[in-house]
Design an enzyme around this catalytic site. Structure first.
Site, PDB file in Angstrom:
ATOM      1  N   HIS A  12       0.826  -1.213   0.000  1.00  0.00           N
ATOM      2  CA  HIS A  12       0.000   0.000   0.000  1.00  0.00           C
ATOM      3  C   HIS A  12       0.860   1.264   0.000  1.00  0.00           C
ATOM      4  CE1 HIS A  12      -3.778  -2.144   0.483  1.00  0.00           C
ATOM      5  NE2 HIS A  12      -3.101  -2.982   1.251  1.00  0.00           N
TER       6      HIS A  12
ATOM      7  N   ASP B 266       2.850   6.422  -5.394  1.00  0.00           N
ATOM      8  CA  ASP B 266       2.668   6.621  -6.830  1.00  0.00           C
ATOM      9  C   ASP B 266       1.799   7.868  -7.017  1.00  0.00           C
ATOM     10  OD1 ASP B 266       1.897   6.603  -9.489  1.00  0.00           O
ATOM     11  OD2 ASP B 266       1.631   4.429  -9.584  1.00  0.00           O
TER      12      ASP B 266
ATOM     13  N   GLY C 210      -8.354  -0.799   0.404  1.00  0.00           N
ATOM     14  CA  GLY C 210      -6.990  -0.721   0.923  1.00  0.00           C
ATOM     15  C   GLY C 210      -6.916   0.142   2.171  1.00  0.00           C
ATOM     16  N   THR C 211      -6.042   1.121   2.160  1.00  0.00           N
ATOM     17  CA  THR C 211      -5.874   2.011   3.312  1.00  0.00           C
ATOM     18  C   THR C 211      -6.970   3.065   3.418  1.00  0.00           C
ATOM     19  OG1 THR C 211      -4.424   3.411   1.981  1.00  0.00           O
ATOM     20  CG2 THR C 211      -3.361   1.739   3.389  1.00  0.00           C
TER      21      THR C 211
ATOM     22  N   GLU D  70     -18.476  -9.643  -3.929  1.00  0.00           N
ATOM     23  CA  GLU D  70     -19.520 -10.551  -4.399  1.00  0.00           C
ATOM     24  C   GLU D  70     -20.277 -11.224  -3.256  1.00  0.00           C
ATOM     25  OE1 GLU D  70     -16.314 -10.254  -7.511  1.00  0.00           O
ATOM     26  OE2 GLU D  70     -16.375 -10.589  -5.339  1.00  0.00           O
TER      27      GLU D  70
ATOM     28  N   GLU E 239      -9.718   1.434  -7.555  1.00  0.00           N
ATOM     29  CA  GLU E 239      -8.441   1.348  -8.278  1.00  0.00           C
ATOM     30  C   GLU E 239      -8.252  -0.129  -8.591  1.00  0.00           C
ATOM     31  OE1 GLU E 239      -5.394   0.114  -9.110  1.00  0.00           O
ATOM     32  OE2 GLU E 239      -4.134   0.992  -7.571  1.00  0.00           O
TER      33      GLU E 239
ATOM     34  N   GLU F 190      -5.128  -9.507 -12.196  1.00  0.00           N
ATOM     35  CA  GLU F 190      -5.800  -9.589 -10.895  1.00  0.00           C
ATOM     36  C   GLU F 190      -7.295  -9.827 -11.013  1.00  0.00           C
ATOM     37  OE1 GLU F 190      -4.708  -6.814  -7.761  1.00  0.00           O
ATOM     38  OE2 GLU F 190      -3.276  -5.919  -9.127  1.00  0.00           O
TER      39      GLU F 190
ATOM     40  N   HIS G  54       3.692   2.820 -10.534  1.00  0.00           N
ATOM     41  CA  HIS G  54       4.104   1.530  -9.987  1.00  0.00           C
ATOM     42  C   HIS G  54       3.746   0.376 -10.913  1.00  0.00           C
ATOM     43  CE1 HIS G  54      -0.127   1.345  -8.780  1.00  0.00           C
ATOM     44  NE2 HIS G  54       0.042   0.048  -8.594  1.00  0.00           N
TER      45      HIS G  54
END
Length: 427
Positions: free
Chosen positions: A117, A123, A152-153, A201, A216, A225, A365
Site C-alpha cells: 500500500h 505513486d 486498501g488504506t 460478491e 483502483e 488480478e 508503480h
C-alpha cells in the site's frame, strides 16, 4: 502430545461484526458473539451454539454475520458445520456455499502487507489522479452515497468524504481493513466512512443502491488480478441508473521495443551457465510476462490500440478478446519484445483527467508489461510487424496468446507463443 494431535487442535474463532455505532436508520442492530473451538470433537457443540444464537435463519433486516474473514448474507441458513481437511472451520450454508473461517487466499494475504500500500500511495500519478477527479469535481459527489471497491488504506474513500459524499462504504477482503478502521477514526471520518470486510460478491450493503463507484482496479497490463470483474458485478447490483464510476474509460496498447540489457542478462544467460547449457530454462524464461520500466528511446514502433473499454457498458464476456495489430517501425534497429501499457480516464470530470502508464509518461508503480521474443528481429524504419493478440483472464491471472509475422529486408519470421501473466508481480 504428538504432532498429528497438535495439528488437529486448531483454534478457530468465529466472531460477528462489532456492535453498530452509527444511526439506526442505516445500520440496524445485530447479534454479536464469539466462539472458540480447540477440539475437533467440539464441532457439533459449536454448531448447536450458533444455531441457538441465530435461530433457524438470520432475523429479517439484520446485519451480515462475519465468520472469520468471510461474510454471510441475511438469507444465509446454517446447514452444516465441520472441520475441513486443512483443519479450518467450515460452515456450509444455503446454495451449497462453503465458508472457511480464518482462511484468507494468498491474493488477499498479499494486500495485507502495508509495504504494498505504501508503494501505491507513493505513486503520485495514480493517487493524485483520483484526488483531483473527486476533490476538484465535488459537485459529482456532494451528498452522494459512494462505494469504494478494494479500499486498501481507505485513501479513495477519504477523498470521497472530503469531496462531500454523504456516506462511503469501503469494502476490502484483506486484513488491511483493521488498519484502515484506525486510519478512518484518526481522521474523524467514521461518521461518513463505513468499513466492510469481505469480497464484494459476498457482502451485503446496508443500502439498496449507490450513486458512485470508485475503485483502483487496474493490475499491470490493465487486466491482471481480475478485479475488474468485481467492479462490473458491483455496478450491475448497486449502481443507480445514471450513476458515476471513477474511472470509467480504459485503453490497452502494444508496441515493439529493444530491451537488449534485459535480454542479455536474463535470456542469453541460460545458454552458458558456468559451462553448462540450460536452453530449456531459456525457453521457459521467454514465456514469462514481466514488468519493466521502459526507456522511451528503446521503443521501436508506433503504439497500437488493441482494446478500448467503457465501464458503463462493458460486460464480463468482453474481457476475453482477440484482436489483430499492426506496428509501424519508427527507427532502424532491433526488436526483442512486445510491451503493453494502458491508460484510464475519468471522463465525467469537468477537466480531462487521465492515468497513463505509457513509456513516455511519468513513472507509475505499474510500469510496463513486457513479453520477450525468443530471438531478436532486425528492423528498418517504415517496415511493419503484424499479428494477433488474445488475452483471456483465468482466475486472477492472464493468458496471452500472441502471433507475430514479419517480412523485412534483413529478417523474416512467423511466431506464435503463449504466456501466463500471473499475480506474483501484481498491483
Amino acid at each position: 502430545m504428538n504432532s498429528e494431535t497438535s495439528k488437529r487442535r486448531k483454534i478457530v474463532t468465529v466472531i460477528s461484526a462489532p456492535e453498530p455505532t452509527g444511526p439506526p436508520e442505516w445500520l440496524p442492530q445485530q447479534k454479536c458473539f464469539k466462539v472458540e473451538i480447540s477440539e475437533l470433537e467440539s464441532v457439533l457443540a459449536l454448531k448447536k451454539q450458533i444455531e441457538e444464537m441465530l435461530g433457524p435463519s438470520f432475523p429479517a433486516g439484520s446485519q451480515n454475520l462475519l465468520l472469520g474473514e468471510k461474510v454471510l448474507g441475511n438469507d444465509a441458513i446454517l446447514k452444516e458445520c465441520n472441520i475441513s481437511e486443512t483443519n479450518f472451520l467450515v460452515l456450509k450454508i444455503d446454495k451449497n456455499t462453503s465458508i472457511e473461517a480464518e482462511k484468507c487466499s494468498p491474493y488477499y494475504d498479499f494486500y495485507s502487507d502495508i509495504n504494498i500500500h505504501e508503494d501505491m500511495l507513493r505513486d503520485k500519478v495514480r493517487t493524485l489522479a483520483y484526488q483531483n477527479a473527486m476533490c476538484e469535481n465535488k459537485h459529482l459527489l456532494k451528498g452522494k452515497v459512494v462505494l469504494d471497491i478494494g479500499c486498501g488504506t481507505g485513501i479513495l474513500s477519504m477523498f470521497a468524504a472530503k469531496a462531500g459524499a454523504k456516506r462511503v462504504f469501503a469494502v476490502d477482503a484483506s486484513n488491511i481493513v483493521t488498519l484502515t478502521t484506525k486510519i478512518v477514526k484518526e481522521n474523524n471520518l467514521e461518521d461518513v466512512i463505513t468499513l466492510i470486510h469481505g469480497e464484494i460478491e459476498k457482502v451485503q450493503l446496508p443500502v439498496e443502491k449507490v450513486d458512485v463507484i470508485v475503485s483502483e482496479w487496474m493490475g499491470f497490463c490493465l487486466y491482471n488480478e481480475a478485479m475488474l470483474q468485481s467492479v462490473l458485478y458491483a455496478r450491475d447490483k448497486w449502481l443507480v441508473p445514471g450513476g458515476i464510476m471513477f474511472p470509467d474509460k480504459a485503453s490497452l496498447y502494444v508496441c515493439g521495443i529493444w530491451n537488449s540489457m534485459f535480454g542479455e542478462q536474463n535470456i542469453k544467460f541460460w545458454e552458458d551457465v558456468y559451462g553448462f547449457k540450460m536452453t530449456c530454462v531459456k525457453d521457459a524464461a521467454v514465456r514469462v510476462i514481466s514488468r519493466h520500466l521502459i526507456d522511451i528511446k528503446t521503443v521501436m514502433t508506433n503504439p497500437y490500440l488493441i482494446k478500448e473499454m467503457d465501464l458503463y457498458s462493458l460486460q464480463e464476456k468482453d474481457l476475453s478478446f482477440s484482436t489483430p495489430y499492426q506496428l509501424a517501425v519508427i527507427q532502424d534497429g532491433c526488436i526483442d519484445a512486445l510491451a503493453f501499457y494502458f491508460t484510464v480516464n475519468f471522463s465525467k470530470c469537468d477537466k480531462p483527467i487521465m492515468i497513463s502508464t505509457a513509456p513516455d509518461s511519468d513513472y507509475t508503480h505499474w510500469r510496463q508489461t513486457v513479453m520477450y521474443l525468443k530471438e531478436k528481429l532486425e528492423v528498418q524504419m517504415k517496415e511493419s510487424i503484424s499479428g494477433e493478440v488474445s488475452i483471456t483472464p483465468i482466475n486472477r491471472d492472464l493468458k496471452f496468446d500472441v502471433s507475430l509475422s514479419f517480412n523485412g529486408v534483413k529478417d523474416k519470421c512467423n511466431i506464435e507463443k503463449s504466456a501466463l501473466c500471473n499475480t506474483s508481480g501484481r498491483y
